[in-house]
Scaffold this motif. Structure first.
Motif, PDB file in Angstrom:
ATOM      1  N   ASN A 224      -1.638 -12.331  -9.465  1.00 43.84           N
ATOM      2  CA  ASN A 224      -0.717 -11.419  -8.841  1.00 43.84           C
ATOM      3  C   ASN A 224       0.692 -11.879  -9.827  1.00 43.84           C
ATOM      4  OD1 ASN A 224      -2.148 -10.369  -7.063  1.00 43.84           O
ATOM      5  ND2 ASN A 224      -1.285 -11.725  -5.131  1.00 43.84           N
TER       6      ASN A 224
ATOM      7  N   LEU B 180       3.212  -8.604  -9.963  1.00 42.45           N
ATOM      8  CA  LEU B 180       3.413  -8.092  -8.484  1.00 42.45           C
ATOM      9  C   LEU B 180       4.044  -9.064  -7.375  1.00 42.45           C
ATOM     10  CD1 LEU B 180      -0.317  -6.921  -7.834  1.00 42.45           C
ATOM     11  CD2 LEU B 180       1.503  -5.704  -9.119  1.00 42.45           C
ATOM     12  N   GLU B 181       4.433 -10.201  -8.074  1.00 43.73           N
ATOM     13  CA  GLU B 181       4.994 -10.938  -7.138  1.00 43.73           C
ATOM     14  C   GLU B 181       5.986 -12.101  -8.226  1.00 43.73           C
ATOM     15  OE1 GLU B 181       3.396 -13.913  -3.476  1.00 43.73           O
ATOM     16  OE2 GLU B 181       1.959 -13.120  -4.897  1.00 43.73           O
TER      17      GLU B 181
ATOM     18  N   GLU C  27      12.222  -4.677 -10.833  1.00 45.47           N
ATOM     19  CA  GLU C  27      11.047  -3.941 -10.320  1.00 45.47           C
ATOM     20  C   GLU C  27      10.928  -2.563 -11.151  1.00 45.47           C
ATOM     21  OE1 GLU C  27       9.300  -3.343  -7.524  1.00 45.47           O
ATOM     22  OE2 GLU C  27      10.260  -4.075  -5.633  1.00 45.47           O
ATOM     23  N   ASP C  28      11.932  -2.261 -11.781  1.00 45.99           N
ATOM     24  CA  ASP C  28      11.964  -0.854 -12.394  1.00 45.99           C
ATOM     25  C   ASP C  28      11.224  -0.868 -13.693  1.00 45.99           C
ATOM     26  OD1 ASP C  28      12.912   1.398 -11.101  1.00 45.99           O
ATOM     27  OD2 ASP C  28      14.804   0.408 -11.145  1.00 45.99           O
TER      28      ASP C  28
ATOM     29  N   ALA D  30       7.536  -1.793 -13.209  1.00 42.99           N
ATOM     30  CA  ALA D  30       6.745  -0.628 -12.795  1.00 42.99           C
ATOM     31  C   ALA D  30       6.437  -0.026 -14.266  1.00 42.99           C
ATOM     32  CB  ALA D  30       7.319   0.369 -11.995  1.00 42.99           C
ATOM     33  N   LEU D  31       7.280   0.191 -15.153  1.00 39.60           N
ATOM     34  CA  LEU D  31       7.173   0.904 -16.347  1.00 39.60           C
ATOM     35  C   LEU D  31       6.267  -0.028 -17.071  1.00 39.60           C
ATOM     36  CD1 LEU D  31       8.069   3.206 -17.393  1.00 39.60           C
ATOM     37  CD2 LEU D  31       9.991   2.338 -18.770  1.00 39.60           C
TER      38      LEU D  31
ATOM     39  N   ARG E  66       4.020  -2.112 -16.096  1.00 46.35           N
ATOM     40  CA  ARG E  66       2.495  -2.199 -15.658  1.00 46.35           C
ATOM     41  C   ARG E  66       1.941  -0.702 -16.087  1.00 46.35           C
ATOM     42  NH1 ARG E  66       4.158  -4.792 -11.070  1.00 46.35           N
ATOM     43  NH2 ARG E  66       4.757  -2.772  -9.937  1.00 46.35           N
ATOM     44  N   GLN E  67       2.630   0.433 -16.098  1.00 49.74           N
ATOM     45  CA  GLN E  67       2.089   1.777 -16.425  1.00 49.74           C
ATOM     46  C   GLN E  67       1.877   1.679 -17.782  1.00 49.74           C
ATOM     47  OE1 GLN E  67       5.041   5.301 -17.433  1.00 49.74           O
ATOM     48  NE2 GLN E  67       4.813   5.251 -15.467  1.00 49.74           N
TER      49      GLN E  67
ATOM     50  N   PHE F 139      -5.408  -2.518 -13.143  1.00 49.78           N
ATOM     51  CA  PHE F 139      -5.733  -3.204 -11.991  1.00 49.78           C
ATOM     52  C   PHE F 139      -7.075  -3.036 -11.103  1.00 49.78           C
ATOM     53  CE2 PHE F 139      -4.807  -6.248  -8.711  1.00 49.78           C
ATOM     54  CZ  PHE F 139      -3.939  -7.152  -9.011  1.00 49.78           C
TER      55      PHE F 139
ATOM     56  N   PHE G  42      -9.185  -3.603  -7.852  1.00 50.43           N
ATOM     57  CA  PHE G  42      -9.005  -4.433  -6.524  1.00 50.43           C
ATOM     58  C   PHE G  42     -10.231  -4.631  -5.821  1.00 50.43           C
ATOM     59  CE2 PHE G  42      -5.719  -1.235  -7.301  1.00 50.43           C
ATOM     60  CZ  PHE G  42      -4.436  -2.186  -7.059  1.00 50.43           C
ATOM     61  N   GLN G  43     -10.425  -5.776  -4.870  1.00 47.88           N
ATOM     62  CA  GLN G  43     -11.360  -6.143  -4.177  1.00 47.88           C
ATOM     63  C   GLN G  43     -11.832  -5.106  -3.309  1.00 47.88           C
ATOM     64  OE1 GLN G  43     -11.244  -9.864  -2.208  1.00 47.88           O
ATOM     65  NE2 GLN G  43     -13.341  -9.555  -1.371  1.00 47.88           N
ATOM     66  N   SER G  44     -11.024  -4.344  -2.582  1.00 44.67           N
ATOM     67  CA  SER G  44     -11.234  -3.326  -1.977  1.00 44.67           C
ATOM     68  C   SER G  44     -11.135  -1.851  -2.347  1.00 44.67           C
ATOM     69  CB  SER G  44     -10.661  -3.389  -0.482  1.00 44.67           C
ATOM     70  OG  SER G  44      -9.354  -3.761  -0.663  1.00 44.67           O
TER      71      SER G  44
ATOM     72  N   ASN H 280      -9.334   0.438  -3.205  1.00 42.58           N
ATOM     73  CA  ASN H 280      -7.875   1.057  -3.040  1.00 42.58           C
ATOM     74  C   ASN H 280      -8.092   2.161  -3.922  1.00 42.58           C
ATOM     75  OD1 ASN H 280      -6.675  -0.633  -1.296  1.00 42.58           O
ATOM     76  ND2 ASN H 280      -5.909  -1.983  -3.073  1.00 42.58           N
TER      77      ASN H 280
ATOM     78  N   ILE I 107      -0.452   0.861  -3.684  1.00 38.70           N
ATOM     79  CA  ILE I 107      -1.333   1.073  -4.818  1.00 38.70           C
ATOM     80  C   ILE I 107      -0.690   1.550  -5.762  1.00 38.70           C
ATOM     81  CG2 ILE I 107      -3.437   2.242  -5.538  1.00 38.70           C
ATOM     82  CD1 ILE I 107      -4.453   1.702  -2.503  1.00 38.70           C
TER      83      ILE I 107
ATOM     84  N   LEU J 258      -0.445   0.666  -9.777  1.00 38.39           N
ATOM     85  CA  LEU J 258      -0.795   1.462 -10.909  1.00 38.39           C
ATOM     86  C   LEU J 258       0.432   1.996 -12.010  1.00 38.39           C
ATOM     87  CD1 LEU J 258      -3.493   3.299  -9.159  1.00 38.39           C
ATOM     88  CD2 LEU J 258      -3.546   1.286 -10.464  1.00 38.39           C
ATOM     89  N   GLY J 259       1.592   1.504 -11.630  1.00 42.22           N
ATOM     90  CA  GLY J 259       2.842   1.678 -12.684  1.00 42.22           C
ATOM     91  C   GLY J 259       3.583   2.910 -12.133  1.00 42.22           C
ATOM     92  N   CYS J 260       3.584   3.228 -10.972  1.00 34.55           N
ATOM     93  CA  CYS J 260       4.479   4.608 -10.407  1.00 34.55           C
ATOM     94  C   CYS J 260       5.759   3.980 -10.454  1.00 34.55           C
ATOM     95  CB  CYS J 260       4.068   5.113  -9.188  1.00 34.55           C
ATOM     96  SG  CYS J 260       5.024   6.368  -8.715  1.00 34.55           S
ATOM     97  N   GLU J 261       6.775   4.566 -10.968  1.00 35.11           N
ATOM     98  CA  GLU J 261       8.127   4.219 -11.008  1.00 35.11           C
ATOM     99  C   GLU J 261       8.649   4.488  -9.999  1.00 35.11           C
ATOM    100  OE1 GLU J 261       9.944   5.521 -15.265  1.00 35.11           O
ATOM    101  OE2 GLU J 261       8.042   6.271 -15.074  1.00 35.11           O
ATOM    102  N   LEU J 262       9.689   3.539  -9.443  1.00 30.33           N
ATOM    103  CA  LEU J 262      10.462   3.492  -8.071  1.00 30.33           C
ATOM    104  C   LEU J 262      11.082   4.925  -8.138  1.00 30.33           C
ATOM    105  CD1 LEU J 262      11.950   0.039  -7.920  1.00 30.33           C
ATOM    106  CD2 LEU J 262       9.596   0.916  -7.459  1.00 30.33           C
TER     107      LEU J 262
ATOM    108  N   SER K 185       4.433  -4.114  -3.882  1.00 29.45           N
ATOM    109  CA  SER K 185       3.321  -3.569  -4.299  1.00 29.45           C
ATOM    110  C   SER K 185       1.890  -4.491  -3.869  1.00 29.45           C
ATOM    111  CB  SER K 185       3.231  -3.738  -5.739  1.00 29.45           C
ATOM    112  OG  SER K 185       3.892  -4.879  -6.014  1.00 29.45           O
ATOM    113  N   LEU K 186       2.367  -5.427  -3.230  1.00 26.39           N
ATOM    114  CA  LEU K 186       1.334  -6.822  -2.707  1.00 26.39           C
ATOM    115  C   LEU K 186       0.769  -6.052  -1.563  1.00 26.39           C
ATOM    116  CD1 LEU K 186       3.154 -10.032  -2.850  1.00 26.39           C
ATOM    117  CD2 LEU K 186       1.079  -9.212  -4.240  1.00 26.39           C
TER     118      LEU K 186
END
Ligand code: ATP
Ligand code: MG
Lengths: 246, 527
Positions: free
Chosen positions: A52, A57-58, A77-78, A81-82, A84-85, A90, A92-94, A96, B407, B411-415, B520-521
């Protein structure tokens, strides 16, 4: 510079009541570009926590993480997000998958976040699904698919935007042995085909042995960091997938 | 992320929770409907008051009254009239002289057989044109009066109905010719009509052609001690034209307008004659009004009663509140409607009461606005509840979708896009509710406007709906049987839609902020 992931003195602790639980107690890592890196260790050893943190993510309690030369532990955070995009995938185990979207739409989701037009992104998503053997299930909803099929859609979704690194936390944790092999096969193929670094947490040592690097965590520390040569790795893969030399 | 994608996503989410979305939309519908219908009723009432006031007459005329003025207000005299004239925007100002003389009548016809309690009105001749009275026949020239005993007058259009045949019994139905009103009791149908040559076109409606008959102002100046008979003095009135003051100017419509100078002279002459007649025979006005004008008590009982008269009965004279040279009324004509507020304010600042259609309109609209405010408040409360509803729905939706939001973040969705998704969703609820609310309002409005017809259709009898009384303006319903009860204009629809969407968006702000804060967790957490 060929290290795409780089951590220094990475620490994470949680406060449980008044007690400080150290999930990661100083992790130093380098993972090379295009590597398949498997992380193993006992339950509670900090595998998920590490993953994570690598994926942003953390936030870490101390130390820092850099991916592709960018210090993600310092991003807000902003920016994350960008980042990661543009750079991360990613699995996931489940699985998602979003329940209201079809397989194709789920795979196209990261592309829509990146602002790619509808026809184009659906086309790309369909191609990606065909690559993981899901070409016949393009319009199925998640609830209409088996776990293995859902995870293949998840793999397609993780790789569709051609990220630099894909993270997977026990991606086969909910699957039987045969399906596990099939899914792992697709992950390795995708990673190899596009030279995308794959960082995977797993419980099963025989899966971990398919990677270029095997990191063993124990009590939040790196207990072992083994780099396998290609020969050993390929032999292990053949053993697992039950193939003969060709 | 492109806007259409965000939009699709939001709409998709709304569709997933149909039941809840519908209920929330209905909440907005009710609120929007309440506001739109309320405003539409108000617009309709204002429209019909405007329609009514238009019939009343001139929007740019102000009547300044000496009555009801504040204590330290200066006299309403020539100086004050002069001051009114100097107010910017004032075209003319003229005092109005109206002798309230019960012992005076106007007579005419063969042997002066017909008699009316006609009211003399003195105006400045220069003001008559600008004041905007409609000239129905003849000319409005009141100037040029070489002979003090032949006074030119303008006859009010309804004045002919004031005459009574003195050779018939007072109770006889033939003793008077009566005006006929239309169904709505608004207009007189048989007013005198003259062609360009000055010929009366409907002579059968009247005893005589008032514009071509000698009229006399007959005033009692004393009593013959011997015979006990009244002593009269008569002044000839020469009708030069006929005017109408509009639907509501009773005094002008029933009066005999003359040059104020001539009226002054006439009054002076009457006073002199009364003073010079047999002493003691003339009783001065017993009403305590020692004003400059005469007030003569006639011995002939009630000869002038029953007819049209603008007499207020109280004061003996209009030309004074106890002191000579001050007027009871002054008419002010303003250049444009736009200047009305300013001029009215200036006059009121002097301490006078005023009476104008604009003032009446303002009061009526104030009343409507007040009622509208109250009802609008109720509507606003229902819209506020709808807003809370949207907030609740969105918060619930977001709580249910924590994992999905997580999720999307992974996956990178901006805020900003997550925020937009939920704002669009909330705004869409508002907008859809707004559209539905407007549609329902239009239907309701159609229903209201056709209520009498519908009631009649159901055999319930045509009981008109008096919205006016609902807004505290009684009597409007009577005038507006055909008028719309509810008027929905394009601006109202546009406003309602915008407002509903804005309420939705606004209600979405807090939930959207909550969505953005979801970690996101959430995606990783095992269920
Ligand atoms: N949110 C949290 N709050 C408190 N403690 C946590 C939290 N997340 C993890 N931990 C603790 O941190 C340690 C590492 O947890 P982590 O989930 O990384 O282990 P893991 O190696 O992934 O285990 P598993 O194989 O069971 O998934 C554990 O002791 C765990 O109890
Ligand atoms: Mg774990």
């Amino acid at each position: 510079m060929h290290h795409i992931i780089h951590t220094r003195k990475l620490k994470k602790h949680y406060l449980v009541g008044r007690e400080r639980v150290a999930a990661l107690a100083g992790v130093d890592l380098e993972i090379a570009r295009g590597e398949v890196c498997c992380i193993i260790g006992q339950s509670g050893s900090g595998k998920s926590t590490l993953l994570n943190m690598l994926a942003g993510l953390e936030p870490p309690s101390a130390g820092h993480v850099a991916i592709a030369g960018r210090k993600i532990s310092a991003m807000d955070e902003d920016q994350l997000a960008l980042f990661r995009q543009e750079n991360l995938g990613f699995i996931f185990q489940s699985y998602n998958l979003l329940p209201q979207l079809t397989a194709t739409e789920n795979v196209a989701l990261p592309l829509s976040f990146a602002g790619i037009g509808k026809t184009q992104r659906l086309e790309i998503a369909r191609r990606e699904l065909a690559r993981v053997g899901m070409g016949k299930r393009l319009d199925h909803l998640p609830r209409e698919m088996s776990g293995g099929q859902q995870q293949r859609v998840g793999i397609a979704r993780a790789f569709v935007a051609r990220p630099k690194v894909v993270f997977a936390d026990e991606p086969t944790g909910n699957l039987d042995t045969a399906t596990t092999r099939q899914v792992l096969r697709h992950m390795l193929d995708c990673s190899e085909g596009h030279a995308i670094t794959l960082v995977m947490v797993t419980h099963e040592p025989e899966l971990a042995r398919c990677g270029d690097r095997i990191i063993t965590l124990s009590d939040g520390k790196v207990a072992e960091n083994i780099v396998q040569d290609e020969k050993t790795r390929d032999r292990n893969r053949r053993l697992l997938f039950g193939e003969t030399d060709d | 992320m492109h806007l259409p994608d965000l939009f699709l996503f939001s709409v998709d989410n709304l569709r997933r929770r149909k039941g809840r979305t519908m209920l929330t939309i209905i909440g907005v519908l009710v609120g929007v409907c309440a506001i739109v219908v309320m405003v539409s009723l108000g617009v309709a009432v204002n429209n019909s008051t405007d329609e009514m006031l238009k019939n009343w007459g001139d929007l740019t005329r102000i009547e300044v009254l000496s009555e009801g003025a504040q204590q330290d207000t200066p006299k309403l005299d020539e100086t004050m009239v002069e001051q009114f004239r100097s107010i910017p925007g004032v075209r003319v100002a003229t005092p109005v002289m109206e002798p309230q003389d019960v012992s005076a009548t106007i007579v005419g016809g063969p042997n002066n057989r017909f008699e009316a309690p006609g009211q003399l009105i003195g105006l400045e001749p220069g003001a008559i044109g600008p004041l905007g009275y409609a000239l129905l026949a003849g000319s409005s020239k009141l100037t040029g009066n070489p002979d003090a005993n032949r006074i030119p007058v303008l006859v009010g259009a309804q004045a002919p109905f004031g005459f009574r045949d003195t050779q018939k019994s007072q109770n006889s139905p033939d003793a008077q010719k009566y005006p006929q009103y239309d169904d709505e009791y608004m207009n007189i149908l048989n007013l005198p009509r003259y062609d360009e040559k000055g010929t009366l076109l409907n002579p059968e409606e009247f005893f005589f052609d008032i514009l071509h008959t000698k009229l006399f102002y007959r005033v009692v100046v004393g009593r013959d001690e011997g015979s006990g008979e009244d002593v009269y003095k008569e002044y000839e009135l020469v009708p030069v034209g006929m005017i109408s003051g509009g639907a509501n100017d009773f005094a002008i419509n029933n009066g005999f307008v003359m040059n104020i100078e001539n009226l002054r002279k006439l009054q002076a002459d009457v006073r002199k004659a009364a003073g010079g007649s047999a002493g003691g025979g003339l009783e001065r006005g017993s009403d305590g009004n020692g004003g400059g004008s005469i007030a003569v008590v006639s011995s002939r009982g009630g000869s002038g009663g029953g007819g049209a008269s603008s007499s207020t009965g109280g004061g003996g004279s209009s030309s004074g509140r106890g002191s000579a040279g001050s007027y009871s009324r002054v008419l002010v004509k303003v250049e444009h409607v736009e200047a009305m507020d300013e001029v009215e304010r200036s006059i009121k600042a002097e301490g006078y009461q005023i009476d104008s259609i604009t003032e009446t309109r303002r009061q009526m609209q104030g009343q409507v606005a007040q009622t509208q405010m109250m009802l609008g408040g109720l509507a606003a409360v229902s819209l506020f509840v709808a807003a809370l509803n949207i907030m609740n729905t969105m918060t619930m939706a977001i709580t249910e979708r924590r994992r999905e939001i997580g999720i999307m973040k992974v996956l990178g969705c901006e805020l900003k896009n997550i925020r937009r998704m939920f704002l669009i969703e909330a705004g869409a609820i508002g907008l859809i509710g707004g559209v539905a609310g407007v549609l329902v309002s239009v239907l309701l409005s159609l229903l209201l406007n056709n209520l009498p017809a519908l009631l009649a259709l159901l055999g319930l009898g045509a009981g008109g709906v008096d919205v006016g009384s609902f807004f505290g303006l009684g009597g409007l319903g009577q005038t507006g049987t055909a008028a719309a009860i509810s008027v929905i204009q394009a601006w109202l629809i546009a406003f309602a839609l915008l407002f509903a969407a804005a309420v939705g968006l606004f209600s979405g702000i807090l939930p959207a902020r909550k969505a953005v804060r979801i970690s996101s967790l959430e995606a990783i957490r095992h269920e």
